[in-house]
Design an enzyme around this catalytic site. Structure first.
Site, PDB file in Angstrom:
ATOM      1  N   SER A  98       0.826  -1.206   0.000  1.00 35.90           N
ATOM      2  CA  SER A  98       0.000   0.000   0.000  1.00 35.90           C
ATOM      3  C   SER A  98       0.857   1.252   0.000  1.00 35.90           C
ATOM      4  O   SER A  98       1.973   1.267   0.549  1.00 35.90           O
ATOM      5  CB  SER A  98      -0.875  -0.026   1.259  1.00 35.90           C
ATOM      6  OG  SER A  98      -1.399   1.245   1.528  1.00 35.90           O
TER       7      SER A  98
ATOM      8  N   TYR B 240      -1.702  -1.160  11.166  1.00 38.21           N
ATOM      9  CA  TYR B 240      -2.003  -1.639   9.814  1.00 38.21           C
ATOM     10  C   TYR B 240      -0.849  -1.301   8.868  1.00 38.21           C
ATOM     11  O   TYR B 240      -0.340  -2.151   8.133  1.00 38.21           O
ATOM     12  CB  TYR B 240      -3.311  -1.009   9.305  1.00 38.21           C
ATOM     13  CG  TYR B 240      -3.454  -1.058   7.805  1.00 38.21           C
ATOM     14  CD1 TYR B 240      -3.848  -2.224   7.161  1.00 38.21           C
ATOM     15  CD2 TYR B 240      -3.163   0.066   7.021  1.00 38.21           C
ATOM     16  CE1 TYR B 240      -3.948  -2.273   5.777  1.00 38.21           C
ATOM     17  CE2 TYR B 240      -3.260   0.028   5.648  1.00 38.21           C
ATOM     18  CZ  TYR B 240      -3.655  -1.143   5.021  1.00 38.21           C
ATOM     19  OH  TYR B 240      -3.736  -1.184   3.658  1.00 38.21           O
TER      20      TYR B 240
ATOM     21  N   LYS C 255       2.102  -3.653   6.700  1.00 37.49           N
ATOM     22  CA  LYS C 255       2.444  -3.593   5.271  1.00 37.49           C
ATOM     23  C   LYS C 255       3.958  -3.467   5.109  1.00 37.49           C
ATOM     24  O   LYS C 255       4.570  -4.137   4.286  1.00 37.49           O
ATOM     25  CB  LYS C 255       1.733  -2.417   4.589  1.00 37.49           C
ATOM     26  CG  LYS C 255       0.234  -2.607   4.424  1.00 37.49           C
ATOM     27  CD  LYS C 255      -0.084  -3.719   3.429  1.00 37.49           C
ATOM     28  CE  LYS C 255      -1.561  -4.068   3.399  1.00 37.49           C
ATOM     29  NZ  LYS C 255      -1.875  -5.356   2.784  1.00 37.49           N
TER      30      LYS C 255
HETATM   31  N1  UFG Z   1     -12.857  10.819   3.234  1.00 40.78           N
HETATM   32  C1  UFG Z   1     -13.883  11.697   3.535  1.00 40.78           C
HETATM   33  N2  UFG Z   1     -15.043  11.182   3.995  1.00 40.78           N
HETATM   34  C2  UFG Z   1     -15.237   9.849   4.200  1.00 40.78           C
HETATM   35  C3  UFG Z   1     -14.181   8.961   3.897  1.00 40.78           C
HETATM   36  C4  UFG Z   1     -12.992   9.484   3.416  1.00 40.78           C
HETATM   37  O1  UFG Z   1     -13.743  12.915   3.362  1.00 40.78           O
HETATM   38  O2  UFG Z   1     -16.303   9.455   4.663  1.00 40.78           O
HETATM   39  C5  UFG Z   1     -11.602  11.370   2.704  1.00 40.78           C
HETATM   40  C6  UFG Z   1     -10.408  11.067   3.580  1.00 40.78           C
HETATM   41  O3  UFG Z   1     -10.314  12.026   4.586  1.00 40.78           O
HETATM   42  C7  UFG Z   1      -9.271  11.099   2.563  1.00 40.78           C
HETATM   43  C8  UFG Z   1      -9.935  10.609   1.267  1.00 40.78           C
HETATM   44  O4  UFG Z   1     -11.334  10.751   1.458  1.00 40.78           O
HETATM   45  O5  UFG Z   1      -8.876  12.425   2.372  1.00 40.78           O
HETATM   46  C9  UFG Z   1      -9.644   9.150   0.981  1.00 40.78           C
HETATM   47  O6  UFG Z   1      -9.960   8.394   2.127  1.00 40.78           O
HETATM   48  P1  UFG Z   1     -10.064   6.805   2.106  1.00 40.78           P
HETATM   49  O7  UFG Z   1     -10.416   6.362   3.497  1.00 40.78           O
HETATM   50  O8  UFG Z   1     -10.946   6.349   1.007  1.00 40.78           O
HETATM   51  O9  UFG Z   1      -8.605   6.375   1.712  1.00 40.78           O
HETATM   52  P2  UFG Z   1      -7.232   6.691   2.466  1.00 40.78           P
HETATM   53  O10 UFG Z   1      -6.404   7.469   1.492  1.00 40.78           O
HETATM   54  O11 UFG Z   1      -7.391   7.231   3.805  1.00 40.78           O
HETATM   55  O12 UFG Z   1      -6.767   5.223   2.689  1.00 40.78           O
HETATM   56  C10 UFG Z   1      -6.005   4.574   1.801  1.00 40.78           C
HETATM   57  C11 UFG Z   1      -6.265   3.064   1.861  1.00 40.78           C
HETATM   58  C12 UFG Z   1      -5.783   2.505   3.149  1.00 40.78           C
HETATM   59  C13 UFG Z   1      -4.383   2.988   3.457  1.00 40.78           C
HETATM   60  C14 UFG Z   1      -4.350   4.482   3.435  1.00 40.78           C
HETATM   61  C15 UFG Z   1      -3.005   5.031   3.768  1.00 40.78           C
HETATM   62  O13 UFG Z   1      -7.634   2.790   1.708  1.00 40.78           O
HETATM   63  O14 UFG Z   1      -5.769   1.106   3.052  1.00 40.78           O
HETATM   64  O15 UFG Z   1      -4.705   4.903   2.135  1.00 40.78           O
HETATM   65  O16 UFG Z   1      -2.944   6.405   3.646  1.00 40.78           O
HETATM   66  F1  UFG Z   1      -3.931   2.587   4.636  1.00 40.78           F
END
Ligand code: UFG
Length: 342
Positions: free
Chosen positions: A126, A151, A155
């Site tokens: 990831s 988590y 990784k």
């Molecule tokens: N977000 C929102 N509202 C929500 C969900 C997410 O605004 O309800 C935003 C988050 O704050 C972030 C973006 O959307 O800015 C993406 O969020 P995600 O949760 O979809 O994805 P992430 O980038 O946080 O997570 C991804 C992978 C994880 C990994 C992570 C590491 O899904 O497995 O990157 O940064 F660990």
């Protein structure tokens, strides 16, 4: 003779899409999954798409005897390891659950692969390993950062397990694919992401809000130092992502690797803000989404996107689907779920 790929966690979101692409590329697939984070929807969807049933073994990779038996029962040319827990927040609350599951399962797999004469091992890593990078896009040379969650630690540790095993045991070859943000669904709408409970990730939350399962999407933070104040990510289409696995597996099986352990970023190279993604979803699907701005989510990285040049050049892989196609597929999948009562 057809080559066989073992897909651990093959009934899940990424595993099911990868299975479909492996089959269409002419590989045989054995699916193994303990179903801890999914039901049979993914497996049934795959069967419908490919028109037949694949060998499915319900088993836990933490059970070393079961993993060993798997390698005795099948002649496995490559294994793709997805079977792991993946909720960042939960891992902070329950680190032992994450360390035991994610590390033991991969160690058992490496051990069985080695004791059965070796194997090609593809590890599902990831972008989380880069933490909050000083700048984006990140290349594979960008230093990994200390992880902020168990988590993320798992990784990084699993990447290291693979690297060290490859170094010590010539019969093991390894590739780690570092995914950015996988989203979307298969064009058939027969497989897609099916989170249990309240979705953590953005796109399932958007589609569930659009269908009425959730009242309102919270956009976490609009005061970040980005053009529109919301976080930047590299959203990679799930089918494109799945195809990258086929390229990587072929590279290993066909003896095309330049090093015995290789790492590739799998992303588009294009950053998109949360706000841009939400408005693109509204536009392509012709609907209005109920959303509001909320506080920043603790632990979120401000901005990260991939430099996918290495994967483009070495794997011969490139992200192809447009964000519009991807977001339309995510919505088609959510509607399919609603039609089938899920
Ligand atoms: N977000 C929102 N509202 C929500 C969900 C997410 O605004 O309800 C935003 C988050 O704050 C972030 C973006 O959307 O800015 C993406 O969020 P995600 O949760 O979809 O994805 P992430 O980038 O946080 O997570 C991804 C992978 C994880 C990994 C992570 C590491 O899904 O497995 O990157 O940064 F660990």
């Amino acid at each position: 003779m057809k080559k066989t790929v073992l897909v651990s966690g093959g009934a899940g979101f990424i595993g099911s899409h990868v299975t479909v692409e492996l089959i269409s590329a002419g590989y045989d697939v054995v699916i193994a999954d303990n179903m801890s984070n999914c039901d049979m929807t993914g497996y049934e969807g795959v069967s419908k798409i490919i028109g037949r049933e694949l060998p499915f073994i319900r088993m836990d990779f933490c059970d070393s005897q079961a993993v060993d038996k798997l390698f005795s029962d099948y002649r496995i040319d490559a294994v793709i390891h997805f079977a792991a827990f993946k909720a960042v927040g939960e891992s902070v609350a329950e680190p032992l659950k994450y360390y035991k599951n994610n590390l033991m399962s991969f160690l058992n797999l490496l051990d069985a692969a080695h004791s059965h004469g070796g194997c090609n091992v593809l590890f599902s890593s990831s972008a989380t390993v880069y933490g909050e990078p000083d700048q984006s896009p990140v290349t594979e040379q960008t230093p990994r950062q200390p992880s902020t969650s168990p988590y993320g630690n798992t990784k990084q540790m699993c990447e290291d397990f693979l690297r060290d095993c490859v170094k010590a045991y010539p019969d093991i070859k390894g590739i780690a694919l570092r995914y950015f943000n996988p989203i979307g669904a298969h064009p058939s709408a027969l497989i897609g992401e099916l989170p249990r409970g309240v979705p953590n990730n953005l796109v399932p939350f958007i589609t569930q809000t659009a269908i009425g399962k959730r009242e309102c999407l919270s956009i976490f933070g609009n005061d970040y130092p980005t053009p529109d104040g919301t976080c930047l990510r590299d959203y990679i289409d799930i089918v494109d992502l799945a195809k990258a696995h086929v390229c990587a597996v072929s590279r290993m099986i066909d003896g095309k690797m330049k090093e015995n352990y290789e790492i590739f970023n799998i992303g588009t190279g294009r950053p998109l803000s949360v706000y841009e993604l939400v408005t693109a979803f509204e536009k392509v699907n012709g609907l209005k989404l109920n959303y509001k701005y909320a506080d920043r989510r603790p632990g979120d990285v401000v901005a990260i996107w991939a430099d996918p040049t290495l994967a483009n050049e070495e794997l011969g892989w490139k992200a192809e689907r447009s964000i519009e196609e991807t977001l339309a597929s995510a919505w088609a999948w959510e509607k399919h779920l609603a039609e089938t009562g899920k």
